[in-house]
Write a protein that holds these residues in place. Structure first.
Motif, PDB file in Angstrom:
ATOM      1  N   SER A  88       0.853  -1.143  -0.067  1.00  0.00           N
ATOM      2  CA  SER A  88       0.047  -0.001  -0.035  1.00  0.00           C
ATOM      3  C   SER A  88       0.918   1.143  -0.002  1.00  0.00           C
ATOM      4  CB  SER A  88      -0.800   0.003   1.187  1.00  0.00           C
ATOM      5  OG  SER A  88      -0.262   0.127   2.465  1.00  0.00           O
ATOM      6  N   GLN A  89       2.049   1.238   0.538  1.00  0.00           N
ATOM      7  CA  GLN A  89       2.870   2.169   0.635  1.00  0.00           C
ATOM      8  C   GLN A  89       3.674   2.341  -0.666  1.00  0.00           C
ATOM      9  OE1 GLN A  89       2.951   4.429   3.173  1.00  0.00           O
ATOM     10  NE2 GLN A  89       1.351   3.275   3.847  1.00  0.00           N
ATOM     11  N   SER A  90       4.281   1.295  -1.340  1.00  0.00           N
ATOM     12  CA  SER A  90       5.199   1.145  -2.339  1.00  0.00           C
ATOM     13  C   SER A  90       4.410   0.984  -3.733  1.00  0.00           C
ATOM     14  CB  SER A  90       6.294   0.501  -2.198  1.00  0.00           C
ATOM     15  OG  SER A  90       5.947  -0.968  -2.095  1.00  0.00           O
ATOM     16  N   GLY A  91       3.484  -0.174  -3.679  1.00  0.00           N
ATOM     17  CA  GLY A  91       2.764  -0.263  -5.204  1.00  0.00           C
ATOM     18  C   GLY A  91       3.825  -0.858  -6.265  1.00  0.00           C
ATOM     19  N   GLY A  92       3.311  -1.176  -7.094  1.00  0.00           N
ATOM     20  CA  GLY A  92       4.019  -1.803  -8.435  1.00  0.00           C
ATOM     21  C   GLY A  92       4.670  -3.252  -8.344  1.00  0.00           C
ATOM     22  N   VAL A  93       4.793  -3.810  -6.989  1.00  0.00           N
ATOM     23  CA  VAL A  93       5.117  -5.072  -7.009  1.00  0.00           C
ATOM     24  C   VAL A  93       4.449  -6.132  -6.473  1.00  0.00           C
ATOM     25  CG1 VAL A  93       7.250  -6.580  -5.932  1.00  0.00           C
ATOM     26  CG2 VAL A  93       7.606  -4.008  -6.780  1.00  0.00           C
ATOM     27  N   ALA A  94       4.128  -7.350  -7.266  1.00  0.00           N
ATOM     28  CA  ALA A  94       3.200  -8.566  -6.674  1.00  0.00           C
ATOM     29  C   ALA A  94       4.336  -9.546  -5.830  1.00  0.00           C
ATOM     30  CB  ALA A  94       2.706  -9.314  -7.871  1.00  0.00           C
ATOM     31  N   PHE A  95       3.667 -10.300  -5.002  1.00  0.00           N
ATOM     32  CA  PHE A  95       4.443 -11.156  -4.328  1.00  0.00           C
ATOM     33  C   PHE A  95       3.920 -12.161  -4.286  1.00  0.00           C
ATOM     34  CE2 PHE A  95       5.250  -6.845  -2.329  1.00  0.00           C
ATOM     35  CZ  PHE A  95       6.432  -7.002  -1.755  1.00  0.00           C
ATOM     36  N   TRP A  96       4.832 -13.410  -4.494  1.00  0.00           N
ATOM     37  CA  TRP A  96       4.336 -14.822  -4.050  1.00  0.00           C
ATOM     38  C   TRP A  96       4.969 -15.498  -2.948  1.00  0.00           C
ATOM     39  CZ3 TRP A  96       5.052 -17.470  -9.728  1.00  0.00           C
ATOM     40  CH2 TRP A  96       4.234 -16.818 -10.541  1.00  0.00           C
ATOM     41  N   LEU A  97       4.425 -16.283  -2.159  1.00  0.00           N
ATOM     42  CA  LEU A  97       5.134 -16.807  -1.368  1.00  0.00           C
ATOM     43  C   LEU A  97       5.020 -18.440  -1.247  1.00  0.00           C
ATOM     44  CD1 LEU A  97       3.797 -14.751   2.043  1.00  0.00           C
ATOM     45  CD2 LEU A  97       5.931 -14.519   0.708  1.00  0.00           C
ATOM     46  N   GLY A  98       6.011 -19.190  -0.744  1.00  0.00           N
ATOM     47  CA  GLY A  98       5.793 -20.708  -1.185  1.00  0.00           C
ATOM     48  C   GLY A  98       6.801 -21.483  -0.448  1.00  0.00           C
ATOM     49  N   LEU A  99       6.557 -23.099  -0.628  1.00  0.00           N
ATOM     50  CA  LEU A  99       7.624 -23.831  -0.093  1.00  0.00           C
ATOM     51  C   LEU A  99       7.959 -24.594  -1.441  1.00  0.00           C
ATOM     52  CD1 LEU A  99       5.983 -24.951   3.426  1.00  0.00           C
ATOM     53  CD2 LEU A  99       8.205 -23.890   2.970  1.00  0.00           C
ATOM     54  N   GLY A 100       9.154 -24.724  -1.572  1.00  0.00           N
ATOM     55  CA  GLY A 100       9.659 -25.682  -2.612  1.00  0.00           C
ATOM     56  C   GLY A 100       9.177 -24.883  -3.908  1.00  0.00           C
ATOM     57  N   GLY A 101       8.487 -25.847  -4.825  1.00  0.00           N
ATOM     58  CA  GLY A 101       8.059 -25.110  -6.027  1.00  0.00           C
ATOM     59  C   GLY A 101       6.552 -24.734  -6.102  1.00  0.00           C
TER      60      GLY A 101
END
Length: 450
Positions: A88-101
């Motif tokens: 909300s402060q920076s914007g422009g970047v999507a995030f993925w979180l995960g384990l292994g693949g």
């Protein structure tokens, strides 16, 4: 000759160069600091930039965080909240979180259902990698693991997309490509179950057999809408279509949409709707195979219509080729796009349509391409060496040919269209801008009406 003042030119150029440099330099890279920030958060083992789309005018990208083994859902959701605040402060970047693949995409709002679904997919044997978005998932597996994995995934309350690959190299390459472009890969069997879809057992059983077919490099398999099987261009669609139709009939799938497609990626396509439709028409495909047959594209639809394109092949040769099939007379419509004209009609109508189209093509040097059917026709206007087509001549030559007397006729120029119906011409869209040439044609045609 007067020369410009070089000092003045330099004085003007320097501020422009400084402005360009300033504008270029003011775009702050967003993915890299987002990665660095994520790497410092609790529960993260490592962070990487998957996509950096920083350019001269904007910056965006995708950052992935590898979660620490054993991290619980409460910790993950707390991390998601921090990511949402950061975004909300920076914007422009999507995030993925995960384990292994296996990852999930962080979205706005409550992510608890997404994390729960992600956990369930983690437990599915055979899934090599993938991504979960809200109530939808896209995962990849090797072909030997695909059937079992698909069965487990279909038990989940979500949309499902499973791509099955013949080898790990192709699987990994698809993941890398899909980070930037989520696309259908003809080197994989892509199984799709949209939300709310309950596949018919016979469809699912047939679809699962495709993993064992080494001659099928890829397919798009919508378990509730239809299947398109991709084959190499050199494959015999005539043989494949007849054999496949026999199998589908035996499985009770005569009414389910199954298609064969072979594409060289350079514009040549062979396509056949195997089901539904009249199985007796499939042997027509054999005329496009064998020694001496020129390179053609063709498409046989479920409605008993076939379209054939060979722009370097005489249209008369295309007529002879299709009519050489014993089942050509049973086709509802045959469309032929060749050199120099295109025609559409039944097998019996093709010879007279060809003669009329060739006569129309020769009737005026103001005509470009010509297309004729029984109840419709069209020409494009050609300027030749002139700046613009001679619309008065074009209108007079078209009227003299009689081709528009009993047809709905269209005239094209520069992607614009005028139509002639009941001897009256009009622009197909009165709102066209830059339609001076076609407006002049319309005026010339209507001036000759009687």
């Amino acid at each position: 000759m007067r020369r410009g003042n070089p000092s003045l030119k330099l004085a003007l150029a320097l501020p422009l160069a400084l402005l360009a440099a300033t504008l270029g330099g003011c775009v702050q890279n967003l993915p890299t600091p987002a990665r660095d920030w994520l790497a410092q958060q609790d529960g993260i083992a490592s962070a990487t930039v998957l996509a950096d789309n920083t350019g001269a005018w904007s910056s965006s990208g995708l950052v992935r965080g590898e979660l620490q083994p054993g991290v619980d859902d409460a910790s993950i959701l707390k991390l998601v909240g921090k990511i949402q605040d950061f975004s909300s402060q920076s914007g422009g970047v999507a995030f993925w979180l995960g384990l292994g693949g296996l990852d999930f995409g962080v979205s706005a709002g409550d992510n608890s259902a997404t994390v729960s679904l992600w956990r369930k997919v983690l437990d599915v044997p055979g899934v090599a990698n993938g991504i979960v978005f809200d109530d939808d998932l896209r995962v990849r597996a090797l072909r030997p693991d695909a059937v079992a994995a698909l069965g487990d995934l279909l038990a989940l309350d979500s949309g499902v997309r499973l791509e099955a690959f013949a080898d790990k190299a192709a699987l990994d390459a698809d993941r890398d490509a899909d980070i930037q472009y989520d696309q259908i890969n003809t080197a994989a069997l892509e199984y799709k179950r949209p939300p709310g879809c309950v596949p018919d057992a016979a469809v699912l059983d047939f679809a699962q057999t495709l993993v064992d077919r080494d001659d099928v490099p890829g397919a798009t398999i919508d378990l509730c809408a239809g299947i398109t099987i991709d084959l190499p261009l050199e494959a015999s669609l005539a043989t494949e279509a007849v054999d496949l139709r026999s199998e589908l009939d035996s499985r009770g799938l005569s009414g389910f949409s199954v298609q064969l497609n072979a594409d060289d990626g350079a514009g040549t396509t062979h396509f056949a709707a195997v089901t539904p439709g009249d199985a007796a028409l499939l042997p027509v495909l054999s005329v496009f195979e064998g020694a001496g047959v020129p390179q053609l594209s063709y498409s046989l639809g479920p409605d008993a219509n076939i379209a054939v394109t060979g722009l370097a092949v005489p249209t008369a040769d295309l007529v002879a080729l299709v009519q050489s099939s014993p089942v050509a007379s049973r086709l509802a419509g045959i469309g032929l796009e060749g050199d120099p004209v295109s025609i559409l009609g039944t097998s019996a109508q093709l010879p007279s349509l060809l003669d009329e189209a060739l006569a129309l093509d020769a009737a005026s040097d103001a005509f470009g391409s010509v297309t004729l059917g029984q109840g419709f026709g069209s020409v494009t206007l050609s300027a030749g060496d002139a700046a613009q087509p001679d619309v008065v001549k074009a209108a007079a030559d078209l009227r003299s040919s009689g081709a528009a007397d009993r047809r709905f006729f269209s005239v094209y120029y520069a992607a614009l269209q005028a139509d002639i119906a009941n001897d009256v011409a009009a622009l197909s869209d009165p709102g066209y801008t830059g339609a001076d040439v076609l407006e002049a044609f319309v005026a010339a045609w209507n001036a000759g009406s009687h």
